[in-house]
Design a protein around this motif. Structure first.
Motif, PDB file in Angstrom:
ATOM      1  N   SER A 247       9.432  37.290   1.802  1.00 24.56           N
ATOM      2  CA  SER A 247       7.974  37.375   1.851  1.00 24.56           C
ATOM      3  C   SER A 247       7.395  37.665   0.473  1.00 24.56           C
ATOM      4  N   SER A 248       6.081  37.491   0.375  1.00 25.20           N
ATOM      5  CA  SER A 248       5.366  37.696  -0.899  1.00 25.20           C
ATOM      6  C   SER A 248       6.116  37.026  -2.040  1.00 25.20           C
ATOM      7  N   LEU A 249       6.416  35.765  -1.833  1.00 24.77           N
ATOM      8  CA  LEU A 249       7.297  35.054  -2.757  1.00 24.77           C
ATOM      9  C   LEU A 249       6.744  34.980  -4.164  1.00 24.77           C
ATOM     10  N   GLU A 250       7.655  35.098  -5.104  1.00 24.18           N
ATOM     11  CA  GLU A 250       7.334  35.013  -6.528  1.00 24.18           C
ATOM     12  C   GLU A 250       8.110  33.843  -7.127  1.00 24.18           C
ATOM     13  N   LEU A 251       7.660  33.409  -8.301  1.00 22.39           N
ATOM     14  CA  LEU A 251       8.329  32.288  -8.949  1.00 22.39           C
ATOM     15  C   LEU A 251       9.815  32.577  -9.152  1.00 22.39           C
ATOM     16  N   GLY A 252      10.128  33.828  -9.449  1.00 26.62           N
ATOM     17  CA  GLY A 252      11.509  34.222  -9.708  1.00 26.62           C
ATOM     18  C   GLY A 252      12.411  34.197  -8.488  1.00 26.62           C
ATOM     19  N   ASP A 253      11.831  33.993  -7.334  1.00 26.06           N
ATOM     20  CA  ASP A 253      12.651  33.898  -6.118  1.00 26.06           C
ATOM     21  C   ASP A 253      13.222  32.505  -5.944  1.00 26.06           C
ATOM     22  N   SER A 254      12.795  31.579  -6.773  1.00 22.91           N
ATOM     23  CA  SER A 254      13.357  30.229  -6.706  1.00 22.91           C
ATOM     24  C   SER A 254      14.844  30.293  -6.996  1.00 22.91           C
ATOM     25  N   ALA A 255      15.633  29.789  -6.077  1.00 19.90           N
ATOM     26  CA  ALA A 255      17.088  29.888  -6.194  1.00 19.90           C
ATOM     27  C   ALA A 255      17.719  29.106  -5.062  1.00 19.90           C
ATOM     28  N   LEU A 256      19.043  29.084  -5.102  1.00 18.95           N
ATOM     29  CA  LEU A 256      19.827  28.537  -4.006  1.00 18.95           C
ATOM     30  C   LEU A 256      20.297  29.721  -3.168  1.00 18.95           C
ATOM     31  N   TYR A 257      20.024  29.682  -1.892  1.00 21.55           N
ATOM     32  CA  TYR A 257      20.415  30.776  -1.007  1.00 21.55           C
ATOM     33  C   TYR A 257      21.548  30.285  -0.114  1.00 21.55           C
ATOM     34  N   PHE A 258      22.666  31.003  -0.214  1.00 23.68           N
ATOM     35  CA  PHE A 258      23.842  30.637   0.569  1.00 23.68           C
ATOM     36  C   PHE A 258      24.074  31.629   1.689  1.00 23.68           C
ATOM     37  N   CYS A 259      24.516  31.088   2.776  1.00 26.72           N
ATOM     38  CA  CYS A 259      25.030  31.879   3.873  1.00 26.72           C
ATOM     39  C   CYS A 259      26.530  31.629   3.940  1.00 26.72           C
ATOM     40  N   ALA A 260      27.286  32.655   4.264  1.00 22.63           N
ATOM     41  CA  ALA A 260      28.721  32.516   4.462  1.00 22.63           C
ATOM     42  C   ALA A 260      29.098  33.282   5.713  1.00 22.63           C
TER      43      ALA A 260
END
Lengths: 114, 112
Positions: A79-92
């Protein structure tokens, strides 16, 4: 196909918004882990759930939360996303709580915050 | 605390030559050690692991790794590199009630 399913594969959203990433673990696995991969910080552990309960916590921001449901799928809420949250999110996922057998990774969700 | 260091950002090797990707770790207690490989726009794929027993571990695609407790190292090796081995390689460690901690990754480039 690793058996770990992540949706969506790509997500583009604006700053300040909220998104939900979904993960279905490999059949029979009880643990779900969330990682964030960014260019400058590598793979950062966010949080682990084991059989519905939070098991371990890493560098997860307060703006982020997760849960694991009775059917063992997991959701990561950002939530309250910021530019720096741009990334690849992995689940394992893994069959045990300690990860002694290693993890099976999904193909990731690429989040772009604009 | 647990940590992993991969001292080389990139390793270049000619096809057919042996390759080594270095990894050192720091843990309190007995480590479980892993190597994963990541191809572009893909998730991480498991290569091999060390839990206990023989210090030389063999894994997928002809890779192997040697656990050295005195040097706290777990270097990844392959006798003869292939162009298709070019990818990003991650070493990881877990001990106790923690999740896998990954190194920063080493990009392997195999030249034809």
């Amino acid at each position: 196909d690793s058996g770990v399913t992540q949706t969506p594969k790509h997500l583009i959203t604006a700053t300040g918004q909220r998104v939900t990433l979904r993960c279905s673990p490999r059949s029979g696995d009880l643990s779900v882990y969330w990682y964030q991969q960014s260019l400058d910080q590598g793979l950062q552990f966010l949080i682990q759930y084991y059989n519905g309960e939070e098991r371990a916590k890493g560098n997860i921001l307060e703006r982020f939360s997760a849960q694991q449901f009775p059917d063992l799928h997991s959701e990561l809420n950002l939530s309250s996303l910021e530019l720096g949250d741009s990334a690849l999110y992995f689940c394992a996922s893994s069959p045990d709580s300690l990860g002694a057998y290693g993890y099976t990774f999904g193909s990731g969700t690429r989040l772009t915050v604009v | 605390a647990q940590s992993v260091a991969q001292p080389e950002d990139q390793v270049n090797v000619a096809e057919g030559n042996p390759l080594t990707v270095k990894c050192t770790y720091s843990v309190s207690g007995n480590p479980y050690l892993f190597w994963y490989v990541q191809y572009p726009n893909r998730g991480l794929q498991f290569l091999l692991k060390y839990i206990t027993g023989d210090n030389l571990v063999k894994g997928s695609y002809g890779f192997e790794a040697e656990f050295n407790k005195s040097q706290t190292s777990f270097h990844l090796k392959k006798p003869s590199a292939l162009v298709s081995d070019s990818a990003l390689y991650f070493c990881a460690v877990v001990t106790g009630r923690r999740a896998l901690t990954f190194g920063s990754g080493t990009r392997l480039q195999v030249q034809p």
